[in-house]
Motif scaffolding. Structure first.
Motif, short mmCIF file in Angstrom:
data_model
loop_
_atom_site.label_atom_id
_atom_site.label_comp_id
_atom_site.label_asym_id
_atom_site.label_seq_id
_atom_site.Cartn_x
_atom_site.Cartn_y
_atom_site.Cartn_z
N UNK A 43 -44.43 -51.91 52.96
CA UNK A 43 -44.33 -52.94 51.97
C UNK A 43 -45.33 -54.06 51.92
N UNK A 44 -45.81 -54.46 53.31
CA UNK A 44 -46.83 -55.50 53.34
C UNK A 44 -48.07 -54.88 52.89
N UNK A 45 -48.36 -53.65 53.15
CA UNK A 45 -49.40 -52.95 52.83
C UNK A 45 -49.69 -53.05 51.08
N UNK A 46 -48.57 -52.65 50.43
CA UNK A 46 -48.33 -52.55 48.94
C UNK A 46 -48.60 -54.24 48.38
N UNK A 47 -48.22 -55.32 48.99
CA UNK A 47 -48.59 -56.83 48.78
C UNK A 47 -49.90 -56.71 48.82
N UNK A 48 -50.57 -56.30 49.88
CA UNK A 48 -51.89 -56.36 50.32
C UNK A 48 -52.88 -55.98 49.20
N UNK A 49 -52.51 -54.68 49.08
CA UNK A 49 -53.19 -53.79 47.89
C UNK A 49 -53.15 -54.60 46.37
N UNK A 50 -52.08 -54.94 46.13
CA UNK A 50 -51.98 -55.76 44.75
C UNK A 50 -52.76 -57.00 44.85
N UNK A 51 -53.04 -57.87 45.97
CA UNK A 51 -53.92 -58.80 46.25
C UNK A 51 -55.30 -58.46 46.14
N UNK A 52 -55.69 -57.38 46.97
CA UNK A 52 -56.99 -57.04 46.84
C UNK A 52 -57.23 -56.55 45.57
N UNK A 53 -56.58 -55.85 44.68
CA UNK A 53 -56.90 -55.42 43.40
C UNK A 53 -57.07 -56.87 42.41
N UNK A 54 -56.04 -57.56 42.54
CA UNK A 54 -56.17 -58.75 41.70
C UNK A 54 -57.82 -59.63 42.04
N UNK A 55 -57.96 -59.66 43.22
CA UNK A 55 -59.13 -60.35 43.64
C UNK A 55 -60.50 -59.49 43.14
N UNK A 56 -60.31 -58.26 43.16
CA UNK A 56 -61.23 -57.36 42.48
C UNK A 56 -61.41 -57.54 41.12
N UNK A 57 -60.21 -57.58 40.29
CA UNK A 57 -60.45 -57.87 38.86
C UNK A 57 -61.06 -59.13 38.45
N UNK A 58 -60.77 -60.09 39.04
CA UNK A 58 -61.27 -61.49 38.87
C UNK A 58 -62.82 -61.51 39.44
N UNK A 59 -63.07 -60.88 40.36
CA UNK A 59 -64.64 -60.83 40.47
C UNK A 59 -65.25 -60.08 39.48
N UNK A 60 -64.72 -59.03 39.03
CA UNK A 60 -65.57 -58.18 38.10
C UNK A 60 -65.84 -58.94 37.00
N UNK A 61 -64.84 -59.77 36.48
CA UNK A 61 -65.08 -60.60 35.13
C UNK A 61 -65.76 -61.86 35.77
N UNK A 62 -65.48 -62.60 36.54
CA UNK A 62 -65.94 -64.04 36.76
C UNK A 62 -67.26 -63.82 37.47
N UNK A 63 -67.55 -62.92 38.27
CA UNK A 63 -68.86 -62.95 39.31
C UNK A 63 -69.81 -61.90 38.48
N UNK A 64 -69.34 -60.53 38.20
CA UNK A 64 -70.34 -59.76 38.01
C UNK A 64 -70.45 -59.85 36.30
N UNK A 65 -69.46 -60.12 35.64
CA UNK A 65 -69.74 -60.38 33.95
C UNK A 65 -68.98 -59.06 33.27
N UNK A 66 -68.46 -58.20 33.88
CA UNK A 66 -67.68 -57.22 33.09
C UNK A 66 -66.82 -57.74 32.13
N UNK A 67 -66.40 -57.34 30.94
CA UNK A 67 -65.59 -57.72 29.94
C UNK A 67 -64.16 -57.06 30.13
#
Length: 232
Positions: free
Chosen positions: A132-156
């Protein structure tokens, strides 16, 4: 320091503390906490791609994941430390290997990462992940990655879905955004190191206190288990 056997396979990294870390046989006491924070603040996410002056560090990413998880609900100090150190092996390697490349590198790289993670877990006495904890962690990790891809790297958003396979909706508000920096702006290494160390020291101190409180209970449990085993 462990003596070097002539001809034995080794892969040493010389750390800022002047200690040597053997990546093939990692000693959990081979690095300082400052080595870890300094290394993560200089290890780049996204291969160094950034729309900003600086690339995004693994240290800043780790703080973002921790902040997302804390927004989901209260964490123990040990759980918070586990989140903060979820990419700690990357300071040892000096790079953040993107997921598609890991698949190409195969089992030898996975085994190397596992050895390094075992050393991290032992050094900081991190709790094991529950499913259960690992699933919550992976959700947070993916959400951080999605946000970084847009706001930091510049992917649409369209490019993220089609090219990167990222389905998560990026966050609008930066969960960190300290003073003097714009939302989602990557910090200079010295800032990332300082802010990472501040959270690390607080969580590590609290986690050690939690463990000290549990030790009498754990010792009692071991004694009872031993007595029951002897009686059987």
């Amino acid at each position: 320091m462990t003596a070097i056997t002539k001809g034995a396979p080794r892969a040493f990294v010389l750390l800022r503390s002047r200690r040597r870390l053997d990546l093939l046989d990692p000693d959990p006491e081979a690095w300082t906490d400052e080595d870890l924070a300094g290394g993560l603040s200089r290890t780049m996410r996204w291969g160094g791609a950034s729309q900003w002056e600086h690339p995004l560090s693994v240290a800043q990413h780790s703080l973002t994941v921790l902040a997302i998880r804390e927004a989901d609900g209260a964490l123990t100090a040990g759980e918070g430390l586990r989140e903060l150190l979820h990419d700690a092996t990357e300071f040892m390697l000096g790079w953040d290997c993107i997921t598609p490349l890991k698949a190409q590198l195969g089992e030898p790289f996975r085994a190397l990462e596992a050895r390094l993670q075992t050393a991290i877990d032992a050094r900081y006495r991190l709790p094991r992940w529950t499913p259960e904890d690992y699933a919550l962690h992976k959700r947070a990790d993916r959400l951080a990655a999605a946000s970084e891809a847009m706001h930091v790297v510049g992917w649409s958003r369209v490019e993220m879905r089609k090219t990167l396979g990222i389905a998560e909706t990026p966050l609008v508000h930066d969960p960190l955004s300290p003073c003097a920096f714009a939302p989602w702006e990557p910090w200079p290494p010295r800032v990332a190191e300082r802010l990472f160390l501040e959270r690390f020291h607080a969580l590590d101190h609290a986690h050690r206190s939690e463990l000290r409180k549990l030790e009498p209970e754990l010792r009692s449990s071991l004694v009872l288990t031993g007595a029951e085993h002897a009686a059987s």
